[in-house]
Design an enzyme around this catalytic site. Structure first.
Site, PDB file in Angstrom:
ATOM      1  N   GLU A 129     -66.939  36.677  25.803  1.00 49.15           N
ATOM      2  CA  GLU A 129     -66.900  35.249  25.540  1.00 49.15           C
ATOM      3  C   GLU A 129     -67.830  34.514  26.501  1.00 49.15           C
ATOM      4  O   GLU A 129     -67.915  33.304  26.490  1.00 49.15           O
ATOM      5  CB  GLU A 129     -65.468  34.711  25.612  1.00 49.15           C
ATOM      6  CG  GLU A 129     -64.833  34.695  26.985  1.00 49.15           C
ATOM      7  CD  GLU A 129     -64.841  33.331  27.638  1.00 49.15           C
ATOM      8  OE1 GLU A 129     -65.685  33.167  28.532  1.00 49.15           O
ATOM      9  OE2 GLU A 129     -64.027  32.471  27.267  1.00 49.15           O
ATOM     10  N   CYS A 132     -60.499  37.064  24.488  1.00 45.11           N
ATOM     11  CA  CYS A 132     -60.318  38.198  25.397  1.00 45.11           C
ATOM     12  C   CYS A 132     -60.203  39.551  24.707  1.00 45.11           C
ATOM     13  O   CYS A 132     -60.012  40.565  25.370  1.00 45.11           O
ATOM     14  CB  CYS A 132     -59.088  37.975  26.266  1.00 45.11           C
ATOM     15  SG  CYS A 132     -59.281  36.623  27.427  1.00 45.11           S
ATOM     16  N   THR A 151     -57.595  32.536  37.735  1.00 44.48           N
ATOM     17  CA  THR A 151     -57.559  33.891  37.174  1.00 44.48           C
ATOM     18  C   THR A 151     -58.862  34.325  36.502  1.00 44.48           C
ATOM     19  O   THR A 151     -59.145  35.522  36.433  1.00 44.48           O
ATOM     20  CB  THR A 151     -56.433  33.997  36.117  1.00 44.48           C
ATOM     21  OG1 THR A 151     -56.614  32.959  35.149  1.00 44.48           O
ATOM     22  CG2 THR A 151     -55.069  33.873  36.762  1.00 44.48           C
ATOM     23  N   ARG A 193     -48.570  25.750  27.682  1.00 42.48           N
ATOM     24  CA  ARG A 193     -47.455  26.627  27.321  1.00 42.48           C
ATOM     25  C   ARG A 193     -47.589  27.187  25.896  1.00 42.48           C
ATOM     26  O   ARG A 193     -46.981  28.210  25.571  1.00 42.48           O
ATOM     27  CB  ARG A 193     -46.120  25.884  27.489  1.00 42.48           C
ATOM     28  CG  ARG A 193     -45.771  25.676  28.967  1.00 42.48           C
ATOM     29  CD  ARG A 193     -44.435  24.994  29.151  1.00 42.48           C
ATOM     30  NE  ARG A 193     -43.322  25.695  28.529  1.00 42.48           N
ATOM     31  CZ  ARG A 193     -42.771  26.824  29.012  1.00 42.48           C
ATOM     32  NH1 ARG A 193     -43.234  27.353  30.119  1.00 42.48           N
ATOM     33  NH2 ARG A 193     -41.769  27.379  28.386  1.00 42.48           N
ATOM     34  N   THR A 226     -50.067  28.708  24.896  1.00 43.08           N
ATOM     35  CA  THR A 226     -50.762  30.004  24.994  1.00 43.08           C
ATOM     36  C   THR A 226     -49.758  31.150  25.164  1.00 43.08           C
ATOM     37  O   THR A 226     -50.124  32.311  25.008  1.00 43.08           O
ATOM     38  CB  THR A 226     -51.736  30.042  26.196  1.00 43.08           C
ATOM     39  OG1 THR A 226     -50.986  29.826  27.403  1.00 43.08           O
ATOM     40  CG2 THR A 226     -52.809  28.978  26.071  1.00 43.08           C
ATOM     41  N   HIS A 276     -52.996  43.249  27.672  1.00 38.15           N
ATOM     42  CA  HIS A 276     -53.906  42.213  28.147  1.00 38.15           C
ATOM     43  C   HIS A 276     -53.223  41.462  29.291  1.00 38.15           C
ATOM     44  O   HIS A 276     -52.007  41.251  29.259  1.00 38.15           O
ATOM     45  CB  HIS A 276     -54.301  41.242  27.027  1.00 38.15           C
ATOM     46  CG  HIS A 276     -55.173  40.136  27.537  1.00 38.15           C
ATOM     47  ND1 HIS A 276     -56.366  40.392  28.169  1.00 38.15           N
ATOM     48  CD2 HIS A 276     -55.004  38.785  27.564  1.00 38.15           C
ATOM     49  CE1 HIS A 276     -56.908  39.244  28.540  1.00 38.15           C
ATOM     50  NE2 HIS A 276     -56.097  38.255  28.190  1.00 38.15           N
ATOM     51  N   LYS A 282     -47.688  38.058  35.379  1.00 38.27           N
ATOM     52  CA  LYS A 282     -46.367  37.848  34.791  1.00 38.27           C
ATOM     53  C   LYS A 282     -46.315  38.189  33.298  1.00 38.27           C
ATOM     54  O   LYS A 282     -45.383  38.850  32.836  1.00 38.27           O
ATOM     55  CB  LYS A 282     -45.986  36.381  35.002  1.00 38.27           C
ATOM     56  CG  LYS A 282     -44.502  36.123  35.115  1.00 38.27           C
ATOM     57  CD  LYS A 282     -44.258  34.685  35.569  1.00 38.27           C
ATOM     58  CE  LYS A 282     -44.926  33.704  34.600  1.00 38.27           C
ATOM     59  NZ  LYS A 282     -44.807  32.302  35.023  1.00 38.27           N
ATOM     60  N   ASN A 314     -58.318  38.063  35.645  1.00 38.11           N
ATOM     61  CA  ASN A 314     -58.423  38.328  34.216  1.00 38.11           C
ATOM     62  C   ASN A 314     -59.896  38.447  33.856  1.00 38.11           C
ATOM     63  O   ASN A 314     -60.626  37.464  33.893  1.00 38.11           O
ATOM     64  CB  ASN A 314     -57.777  37.176  33.436  1.00 38.11           C
ATOM     65  CG  ASN A 314     -57.926  37.340  31.922  1.00 38.11           C
ATOM     66  OD1 ASN A 314     -58.380  38.386  31.442  1.00 38.11           O
ATOM     67  ND2 ASN A 314     -57.563  36.300  31.183  1.00 38.11           N
ATOM     68  N   SER A 343     -57.322  35.107  22.283  1.00 32.58           N
ATOM     69  CA  SER A 343     -56.862  33.809  21.798  1.00 32.58           C
ATOM     70  C   SER A 343     -57.523  33.498  20.481  1.00 32.58           C
ATOM     71  O   SER A 343     -58.665  33.869  20.233  1.00 32.58           O
ATOM     72  CB  SER A 343     -57.200  32.721  22.819  1.00 32.58           C
ATOM     73  OG  SER A 343     -56.368  32.867  23.947  1.00 32.58           O
TER      74      SER A 343
END
Lengths: 347, 135, 388
Positions: free
Chosen positions: A78, A110, A151, A199, A201, A234, A239, A266, A296
């Site tokens: 990307e 991603c 990240t 949120r 995502t 991924h 978390k 990431n 995404s």
């Protein structure tokens, strides 16, 4: 879908040497710390192209073949350096695969890297190519102060597929993709930084797609979490993959090798492929691996592998993931801004 | 922005493609159509080994135009294992750690870009070989 | 057939904000004509030495341009470019044309206007002396190339920066009494060594400055000297002229620490003039960088390989030493307006041989040598001059 006659013949990674600690970012924005320890940052002369070339050369070393044997080069990213002009041609030229080579760039946030891996698998399995190279690499950017800035990291991995089992590192056993139109994260043309749904995502995007892809591939294989020795999800942070693993019934040990985001961030299209590479750096022949990416927009690719005998003598032919992680130099936030082109140079 | 001029050099920049004299065996980089040793015009192209050692080095602090945003950066003459000396930038290294005789390996990096809407030029740089094993 | 320098002219080396390339060239030409006490209409050809006008000012075609503005039309005029050796090579072209018998009187002018552009642009221009495809595209500056040489030289011969610093110290000392010099101040070794690095180990005091300037010479043969009524006593003979070449990049040389072209150029100049190194009373060498001074002395037979600094340590390079160098400040302190430098060197040799330089005078100077480098010794032009 069950895959026949597709094997990983080589793999390689490239992770830039520079690291910034999350706390070094956090203190500029009045927070105590970010979601990971530190992330890998591309140097001034690095970009998704140079990372892809380095990872591809490492994959060739492990495959033990000349670049001219490669008939397919698919590059997923990307953070392509040109909006129009393929990076795959630069990679193909740099490894000597030109001119008899099929080449293209993939974009799927991603998961462009795993999508490239799937397509290469299809090419060799269907006998359209003897050797196919898939690369996932990114030098992702987050808006200064945005949660992504903690990240979004740089790195990538390359995989060479063939239908020949001799000296193979792993077999590709099964593939499954789960895809919907879910706008959790995007970047319009000409925009430097992406937008995301905070949120949104999480639950409807990452968790739903990753979970469904994992469940469906296991159903298709008649397998359950205990049938896998290693799993990589991924990893936009630490978390999310930990939670999805727990929900699905995978143990901490199973996700151990594949979960690197705490230490390198990431790497977007590189994230799942780099985690998989670290598993291959450590796995024993006969062990089963499940890899589930997420892009995404949104979709997840699930791929199941069985480690083969070739892994033992191949892995030392190129630098390991851990050696790349160990080779680090810390930079401060000002240097980070300079390296990532976030300073207005007046040009 | 010199499109063809850069394109023409892609094999040298990506693969260190030099020449080998078919009469005296002398290896040249950049490529030579006339052997500088024996004068022969009988040559073959050859991708050189991407490894060598630092012959000399310095730090560019007053860069030429278009390289301002990269400064300071180290440059070196690297003695390739195949023989020739090559003029190159060093990367992935702290300047203070560079030594004459240090083993280095080729990597492909961004050499420069022609502004924000122009071509990006990739080519060889060298970095310490220890990065290879990271041990 | 002998060739003589009948007149010399120079402008001060400086940052000439108010003078263009053509102004600078004209000033030196006018002074040279005046010095020769001749009618400028008798000049038959003009040779312009310049390196950077095309790159920095988008001005080519300097032969006709300067001939026009100097009021010399319609004589033959041409531009010679050999990087920093452009000036000496222009002089050599004039010399060869007179020797051929085709012409009897020529004007040579070396001119450079470098301060019209910003430093990064000038840095690109100067880097044109080396390989554009394989060094400049990799971010190399010309200083960087000399720094690579200096580092290796120090490494192989155990030479310290303090040793090399003796050369700029000498050049600065000699420039104090040269009204045309850019830096007329004395410096010491400490100042050179502690100055900021341009390219480690080269400090700002190890390298010549970016500057502007112009120098000119009138060359004649015996016949023209008589016809034009030029005073023979005022003339200096060009005893020999030679040019040799080497690879543009140091990386292409078998032995980067040996200036092979300088050795060949000097040997040919000695042979053609019938002299030996020991006969040279002063040597205007190409001290664009401190290390170049040491390597020049070695290449031209004044010191063994790696021992060039010894001459400086012993004081032999001073005005009263056995081989005085850079007697008017050299490239370091007089200044290095690149395409003009070779002509400045010869002009200074002429001043010395005519005994006109007062406190910088090398006693009883009979034979002087000037050696001008293009690039890192890729073009080397040597002239030996003799008092008439």
């Amino acid at each position: 879908m069950k895959v026949r006659n597709a094997f990983v013949k080589g793999y390689g990674v490239a992770i830039p040497r520079y690291r910034i600690k999350d706390e070094a970012i956090a203190k500029n924005w009045g927070s105590s710390r970010g979601p990971i320890e530190e992330k890998a940052v591309a140097g001034l002369d690095e970009d998704s192209t140079t990372i892809a070339i380095e990872a591809s050369r490492n994959a060739l070393r492990r495959a033990g073949i000349d670049g001219e044997k490669i008939e397919v080069v698919f590059f997923g990213s990307e953070s392509k350096v040109y909006a129009v002009k393929p990076t795959a041609t630069i990679i193909a030229e740099a490894i000597g695969a030109t001119p008899q080579v099929s080449a293209a760039d993939f974009e799927f946030a991603c998961k462009a890297g795993t999508e490239a891996m799937k397509c290469c698998t299809a090419y060799v399995s269907s006998e359209l190519a003897d050797y196919a190279l898939a690369v996932g690499a990114d030098t992702a950017q987050g808006r200064p102060g945005d949660e992504l800035e903690y990240t979004a990291a740089s790195g990538g991995a390359a995989y060479i597929f063939s239908r020949e089992p001799e000296n193979a590192i792993a077999s590709v056993d099964e593939m499954y993709s789960f895809t919907t139109d879910t706008p959790d994260f995007w970047r319009r043309p000409e925009q430097k930084y992406p937008m995301h749904g905070f949120r949104f995502t999480g639950e409807p995007a990452y968790f739903k797609h990753v979970t469904m892809a994992a469940i469906e591939i296991m159903n298709s294989m008649g397998a359950s979490p205990k049938d896998f020795n290693h799993v990589v999800f991924h990893q936009p942070n630490v978390k999310f993959p930990q939670n999805v693993a727990e929900d699905l019934g995978f143990t901490k040990e199973q996700i151990g090798y594949g979960l690197l985001s705490g230490r390198i961030g990431n790497t977007y299209s590189g994230a799942t492929p780099v985690g998989l590479a670290n598993i291959l750096d450590h796995a024993k022949p006969g062990e089963k691996i499940l890899a589930v990416s997420f892009g995404s927009g949104a979709g997840s690719d699930a791929i199941a592998f069985t480690v083969m005998d070739g892994v033992e003598k191949k892995r030392d032919l190129a630098p390991s993931v851990e050696s790349y992680i160990a080779r680090k130099v810390y930079i401060d936030y000002a240097t980070y801004l300079r390296f990532r082109g976030k300073i207005d140079m007046g040009d | 922005m010199e499109i063809s001029r850069n394109w023409r050099l892609r094999y040298q920049r990506y693969k260190l493609e030099g020449t080998k004299c078919m009469d005296c065996g002398n290896v040249s980089f950049p490529p030579r159509r006339v052997c500088p040793k024996c004068g022969s015009e009988n040559y073959a192209t050859k991708a050189l080994m991407p490894t060598g050692e630092v012959y000399s080095y310095t730090l560019v602090t007053s860069p030429p135009e278009y390289f301002e945003s990269q400064a300071p950066y180290p440059v070196a003459m690297v003695k390739l294992d195949d023989g020739p000396l090559v003029s190159t930038q060093l990367t992935d290294v702290n300047y203070d750690a560079i030594r004459i005789g240090m083993r280095v390996e080729m990597v492909t990096r961004k050499l420069r870009a022609y502004g924000k809407n122009g071509l990006i030029i990739y080519g060889y740089k060298f970095r310490p070989e220890e990065a290879k094993d990271g041990n | 057939m002998s060739v003589y320098i009948a007149g010399i002219g120079q402008t001060a080396v400086s940052e000439h904000w108010d003078l263009s390339l053509r102004d600078l060239a004209l000033d030196a030409i006018v002074r040279a004509v005046k010095d020769a006490e001749m009618d400028k209409k008798r000049i038959e050809a003009l040779y312009v030495g310049n390196m950077l006008a095309g790159e920095l000012a988008q001005q080519e075609h300097l032969g006709a341009l300067i001939a026009d503005h100097a009021g010399l039309l319609p004589i033959e005029a041409t531009h010679i470019e050999s990087a920093c050796a452009s000036g000496a090579e222009a002089l050599r072209m004039a010399y060869l044309h007179i020797r051929s018998g085709e012409i009897g009187c020529a004007m040579v002018v070396g001119v450079e206007q470098m301060t019209d552009v910003l430093t990064p642009r000038a840095t690109v221009g100067l880097a044109g002396a080396t390989d554009a495809d394989y060094e400049v595209t990799h971010g190399f500056s010309f200083v960087a190339i000399n720094a690579l040489l200096a580092r290796r030289y120090m490494h192989e011969y155990g030479v310290r920066h303090e040793d090399l610093a003796l050369f700029p110290v000498n050049s600065h000392a000699n420039a104090v009494h040269n009204p045309y010099a850019m830096y007329r101040n004395e410096i010491d070794v400490d100042r050179v060594v502690k100055a900021p690095k341009v390219c480690d180990p080269i400090s700002t005091f190890d390298s010549g400055p970016i500057c502007d300037g112009s120098a000119a010479c009138v060359l004649v043969n015996e016949e023209s000297m008589k016809e034009l009524g030029i005073n023979r006593e005022h003339c200096v003979e060009i005893a020999s002229s030679s040019c040799a070449t080497d690879t543009l990049t140091l990386s292409a040389r078998d032995a980067p620490l040996v200036l092979k072209a300088a050795r060949i150029s000097a040997d040919n100049a000695y042979k053609r003039a019938g002299v030996e190194p020991g006969d040279i009373d002063l040597f205007e060498l190409h001290d664009a960088f401190s290390v170049m001074s040491a390597m020049s002395l070695e290449a031209c037979g004044f010191a063994e390989k790696g021992r060039g600094c010894e001459l400086a340590k012993e004081g032999q390079i001073r005005i009263d030493g056995s081989i005085p160098i850079c007697t008017m400040g050299g490239l370091k302190a007089r200044g290095h307006p690149v395409g003009a430098t070779g002509v400045y060197q010869v002009v200074e040799c002429v001043e010395q041989l005519r005994g006109e330089v007062g406190r910088n005078q090398v006693k009883d100077a009979e034979i002087a040598m000037a050696q001008n480098f293009g690039g890192s010794g890729a073009t080397v032009v040597t002239h030996i001059l003799r008092r008439v």
